[in-house]
Write an enzyme that holds these catalytic residues in place. Sequence first.
Site, PDB file in Angstrom:
ATOM      1  N   HIS A   1      33.225  72.904  52.027  1.00  0.00           N
ATOM      2  CA  HIS A   1      33.143  71.845  51.024  1.00  0.00           C
ATOM      3  C   HIS A   1      31.767  71.243  50.848  1.00  0.00           C
ATOM      4  O   HIS A   1      31.110  70.969  51.872  1.00  0.00           O
ATOM      5  CB  HIS A   1      34.407  70.628  51.421  1.00  0.00           C
ATOM      6  CG  HIS A   1      33.966  69.925  52.539  1.00  0.00           C
ATOM      7  ND1 HIS A   1      33.558  68.852  52.406  1.00  0.00           N
ATOM      8  CD2 HIS A   1      34.427  70.131  53.546  1.00  0.00           C
ATOM      9  CE1 HIS A   1      33.593  68.093  53.615  1.00  0.00           C
ATOM     10  NE2 HIS A   1      34.076  69.185  54.378  1.00  0.00           N
TER      11      HIS A   1
ATOM     12  N   ASP B   1      34.034  73.944  59.477  1.00  0.00           N
ATOM     13  CA  ASP B   1      34.071  72.728  59.247  1.00  0.00           C
ATOM     14  C   ASP B   1      34.706  72.042  60.135  1.00  0.00           C
ATOM     15  O   ASP B   1      35.314  70.956  60.087  1.00  0.00           O
ATOM     16  CB  ASP B   1      34.947  72.505  57.957  1.00  0.00           C
ATOM     17  CG  ASP B   1      35.067  71.033  57.396  1.00  0.00           C
ATOM     18  OD1 ASP B   1      33.869  70.131  57.652  1.00  0.00           O
ATOM     19  OD2 ASP B   1      35.984  70.688  56.754  1.00  0.00           O
TER      20      ASP B   1
ATOM     21  N   GLU C   1      37.481  67.826  49.678  1.00  0.00           N
ATOM     22  CA  GLU C   1      38.034  67.942  51.016  1.00  0.00           C
ATOM     23  C   GLU C   1      38.321  66.431  51.808  1.00  0.00           C
ATOM     24  O   GLU C   1      39.219  66.358  52.429  1.00  0.00           O
ATOM     25  CB  GLU C   1      37.183  68.631  51.749  1.00  0.00           C
ATOM     26  CG  GLU C   1      37.810  69.418  53.206  1.00  0.00           C
ATOM     27  CD  GLU C   1      37.697  68.285  54.367  1.00  0.00           C
ATOM     28  OE1 GLU C   1      38.371  68.589  55.292  1.00  0.00           O
ATOM     29  OE2 GLU C   1      37.116  67.278  54.297  1.00  0.00           O
TER      30      GLU C   1
ATOM     31  N   ASP D   1      32.033  68.126  49.102  1.00  0.00           N
ATOM     32  CA  ASP D   1      31.882  66.297  48.888  1.00  0.00           C
ATOM     33  C   ASP D   1      31.633  65.809  50.310  1.00  0.00           C
ATOM     34  O   ASP D   1      31.829  66.650  51.371  1.00  0.00           O
ATOM     35  CB  ASP D   1      33.406  66.254  48.446  1.00  0.00           C
ATOM     36  CG  ASP D   1      34.568  66.749  49.221  1.00  0.00           C
ATOM     37  OD1 ASP D   1      34.374  67.669  49.752  1.00  0.00           O
ATOM     38  OD2 ASP D   1      35.315  65.868  49.502  1.00  0.00           O
TER      39      ASP D   1
ATOM     40  N   HIS E   1      31.022  61.595  59.698  1.00  0.00           N
ATOM     41  CA  HIS E   1      31.371  60.413  58.902  1.00  0.00           C
ATOM     42  C   HIS E   1      30.727  59.204  59.731  1.00  0.00           C
ATOM     43  O   HIS E   1      30.981  58.200  59.273  1.00  0.00           O
ATOM     44  CB  HIS E   1      33.102  60.155  59.200  1.00  0.00           C
ATOM     45  CG  HIS E   1      33.969  61.141  58.476  1.00  0.00           C
ATOM     46  ND1 HIS E   1      35.215  61.151  58.254  1.00  0.00           N
ATOM     47  CD2 HIS E   1      33.471  62.295  57.894  1.00  0.00           C
ATOM     48  CE1 HIS E   1      35.579  62.022  57.802  1.00  0.00           C
ATOM     49  NE2 HIS E   1      34.760  62.875  57.397  1.00  0.00           N
TER      50      HIS E   1
END
Length: 421
Positions: free
Chosen positions: A82, A172, A147, A84, A394
């Site tokens: 992904h 991922d 995602e 995003d 993150h």
Amino acid sequence: MEYYLDERDMLQNLKGLLQINSTNADAGPIIPEAPLGTGINDAINYMLDLGSRFGFKTKNCDGYCGYIEMGAGAEMVGILTHVDTVPVGDGWSVPPFDLTIEGDKAFGRGTIDDKGPTMVALYAMKALADKGTLLNKRVRLIIGGDEEGDEWHCMNRYKATEEPPTYAFSPDSGFPAIYAEKGILSISLEKDLDPSTPVMGFFSGSQINTVPDYAKAVISDKVFESTGKPAHASQPQEGVNAMFILADELKNMGLNHPFLDLVGMATREGFNIDFEDEISGKLTLNPSIANVNRDKAVLKCDIRYPVTMTGSEIGQQIAKAVEPLGFSFTINHDLAPLHMDKGSYLIDSLQKVYEEYTGDTTGPKVIGGGTYARAFDNAVAFGGRFPEEPNTCHQTNEFWSIESMRKNFDIMTKALENLGR
């Protein structure tokens, strides 16, 4: 067989991809050709254009996702990635929407989750094509744009009209091969506040799958703030939840408010959900988003639950625990666990590649994160971080080791070679 990686070219193209702001739910205007935001559609098209330049077949699926395909054959191996990202947040020491290299570290939002692995996967496909490796299956890089959201509109759109892969893996997460992923439960707890309740504004968090690193309260025009450390919600112990810090501070000041009581209860033990199983270990709980005003209090939480349980079982316990405080309970999203037999062909094939390359024989593992592997049959997570690497997904100053990129390239080319035979 050894494959060539044009590292300089790959990093330059990764730089261009990172410069596109494709933040989930905040990626620019939403228009018919970009239903997830123009930034996400731009990031998808950036990869598709690169795939076309490499001589591969490409398709944009209405701005939700896209794919890049090489080879021929009735069957197909999928690589699930992904483009995003989660929000950037504050406190970066480098530009988040760019590639900054310091020594072996490549910094930027999405370097490890998941723009970097997406780029490595494309270069693995290019290396196979340049070498003329004969495969009996097609290889398709499936690139999603939602995602980091709850609904995975991208994969729903893909499956509506496009061919599912025969086998697939998602780089991922990490290594070794991942045979199980915990269930993911997103919940809301809400209460309409009585006029006699002390007036308080309380705000924290913006992304359900991230430990909030900032919280703010406003009481009688006085502002109170706290800071913590962001982390992926599947590993809340790696972060410091700013919501807890501020709630404790306000309670210690003598403020009585039902929302503060709720935050104090928002633990595995407080919600009576301290569950675990032998396959996937302990449940994790992350209070992610708080929004309180004079009329209403809302707390949203991210829960990763054991593969032998259901989201409804967890929900029943939480609803019962918060009822005395007057909070209602709602399940916003429940993503069922993934559990594949360790001895399956796919796990066995991927694990052998990893073990031969690294010498690590600890065996397949379980994660609390959720990957696109759940969207398809015969799909697992495989690739990204190695066990010894820090998890910066993150987080502020997200980075990925360039050496790890090289190793992922080596493993990915061999995995595609084996699965494509």
